[in-house]
Design a protein around this motif. Structure first.
Motif, mmCIF file in Angstrom:
data_model
loop_
_atom_site.group_PDB
_atom_site.id
_atom_site.type_symbol
_atom_site.label_atom_id
_atom_site.label_comp_id
_atom_site.label_asym_id
_atom_site.label_seq_id
_atom_site.Cartn_x
_atom_site.Cartn_y
_atom_site.Cartn_z
ATOM 1 N N HIS A 97 -56.655 26.344 -16.088
ATOM 2 C CA HIS A 97 -56.299 27.570 -15.391
ATOM 3 C C HIS A 97 -55.879 28.542 -16.469
ATOM 4 O O HIS A 97 -55.461 28.134 -17.540
ATOM 5 N N ASN A 146 -58.005 38.289 -11.312
ATOM 6 C CA ASN A 146 -58.916 37.760 -12.339
ATOM 7 C C ASN A 146 -59.888 36.804 -11.665
ATOM 8 O O ASN A 146 -59.536 36.203 -10.649
ATOM 9 N N ARG A 154 -62.811 32.352 -5.848
ATOM 10 C CA ARG A 154 -61.720 31.388 -5.670
ATOM 11 C C ARG A 154 -62.088 30.434 -4.549
ATOM 12 O O ARG A 154 -62.513 30.873 -3.476
ATOM 13 N N LYS A 166 -62.985 36.947 -6.477
ATOM 14 C CA LYS A 166 -62.351 36.068 -7.470
ATOM 15 C C LYS A 166 -63.149 34.789 -7.719
ATOM 16 O O LYS A 166 -62.850 34.060 -8.644
ATOM 17 N N SER A 212 -53.752 36.776 -8.225
ATOM 18 C CA SER A 212 -53.958 37.490 -9.481
ATOM 19 C C SER A 212 -55.385 38.057 -9.543
ATOM 20 O O SER A 212 -56.334 37.425 -9.068
HETATM 21 MG MG MG Z 1 -54.055 33.246 -10.438
#
Ligand code: MG
Ligand code: AMP
Length: 317
Positions: free
Chosen positions: A221, A137, A50, A48, A135
């Motif tokens: 976001h 993505n 992230r 991700k 999620s």
């Molecule tokens: Mg998310």
């Protein structure tokens, strides 16, 4: 690789060998891994892109598992869980000792929910561990509400368990607690009004403080790559659009207008739940059309309309 709902055993095998795969939920597709596997959790963050300080939501399939994960279960949290699980409500509670720090980004709280999707509930029942599933993505992109959206992002680097289109279509509503006091961390598929009918007033986490606790609250976001503008009335933006390829996203109304290359109507009948379910799909379609700009009109600011407008605000920062 797309896996059909009848290929659950393959999904089980992937997760048991500490690999990750995308799973359907009623909110958005998730990127799933064994919460007790450092390898799987590290892979979620890596795929991700992230930041490691963004904690993940732990997904369970029955209420009895809550005690394996949390140290405290305040009475209002229990009421919420009994009312809304399986469903799009995430509770942030004091974590138990078993939960790895990588999952909670070192916090002393953990986010949990029971998702309402038959395929994923059946998958969870076959697993000897809960899964973490943010999620599916890349960080800061629009969340996926279909297996095709996930495939579009990750191509053949990720297996996707196909459970059809997500019925709710935006992320879960997140509620945390300070002592017994409920705090709304993120607006989502359940409106603030619906939560308050059950447990009384909830305080909304103020935005300045929100970012460290809930990255879903980060300003930018859920964003399309096409420049997107938010307005109450698209006609007021007409001065900007001359000679441009413009896409329009609107809550309800006509889908034909020669001023726009393409129009997405979220709910022809003006239904907020339907509009919520269609929001990300509409943004994905508009974002794939190589437009010069997208103009998005706000939904009515009540009930789920507040959640829609929250996502549109973040998409247009
Ligand atoms: Mg998310
Ligand atoms: P995602 O699954 O990508 O929609 O993101 C999960 C959301 O849950 C993020 O906004 C997280 O910050 C939030 N979350 C997860 N764990 C916690 C926690 N311990 N405290 C506050 N928010 C959390």
């Amino acid at each position: 690789m797309l896996l059909g709902p009848d290929e659950l055993e393959k999904a089980v095998a992937i997760l048991k060998k500490n690999d990750v795969l995308a799973i359907p939920t009623e909110t958005v597709y998730g990127l799933a891994g064994n919460i007790y596997s450092e390898e799987a959790i590290a892979k979620i963050f890596e795929l991700k892109k992230r930041p490691l300080n963004n904690p993940l939501i732990v997904h369970l399939h029955k209420m009895e598992q809550v005690h394996e994960i949390v140290a405290e279960f305040p009475s209002k949290a229990k009421l919420l869980a009994e009312q809304f699980w399986p469903g799009p409500l995430t509770l942030v509670l004091k974590k138990g000792n078993n939960v790895p720090d990588l999952v909670t980004a070192g916090k002393d709280t953990v986010a949990i929910r029971i998702p309402d999707h038959p395929v994923t509930l059946a998958l969870l029942e076959k697993l000897p561990f809960p899964i973490a599933a943010p999620s599916a993505n890349p960080f800061n992109r629009i969340s996926p509400t279909s297996a095709e959206h996930v495939h579009g992002y990750f191509q053949n680097t990720l297996a996707v368990l196909d459970g059809g289109a997500c019925k709710k279509g935006i992320e879960s509503t997140i509620i945390g607690f300070e002592g017994e006091e409920p705090i709304l961390y993120r607006l989502g598929s359940i409106s603030k009004e619906t939560i308050e009918e059950l447990i009384g007033e909830v305080r909304v986490q103020n935005k300045a403080k929100a970012a460290p606790n809930a990255p879903g609250m980060l300003k930018k976001h859920y964003a399309p790559t096409t420049k997107t503008y938010l307005t109450d009335n698209a006609q007021e933006m007409a001065y900007m659009t001359e000679g441009k390829k413009v896409g329009l996203l609107r809550f309800t109304g006509r889908s034909e207008d020669p001023n726009y290359r393409h129009i997405e109507v979220l709910s022809p009948s003006g239904d907020l739940a339907e509009a919520t379910a269609n929001l990300y799909g509409a943004l994905h379609r508009l974002d794939s059309m190589k437009l010069d700009m997208i103009i998005a009109e706000r939904a009515p600011h009540i009930g789920l309309g507040v959640s829609i407008n929250d996502r549109l605000e973040r998409a247009t920062q």
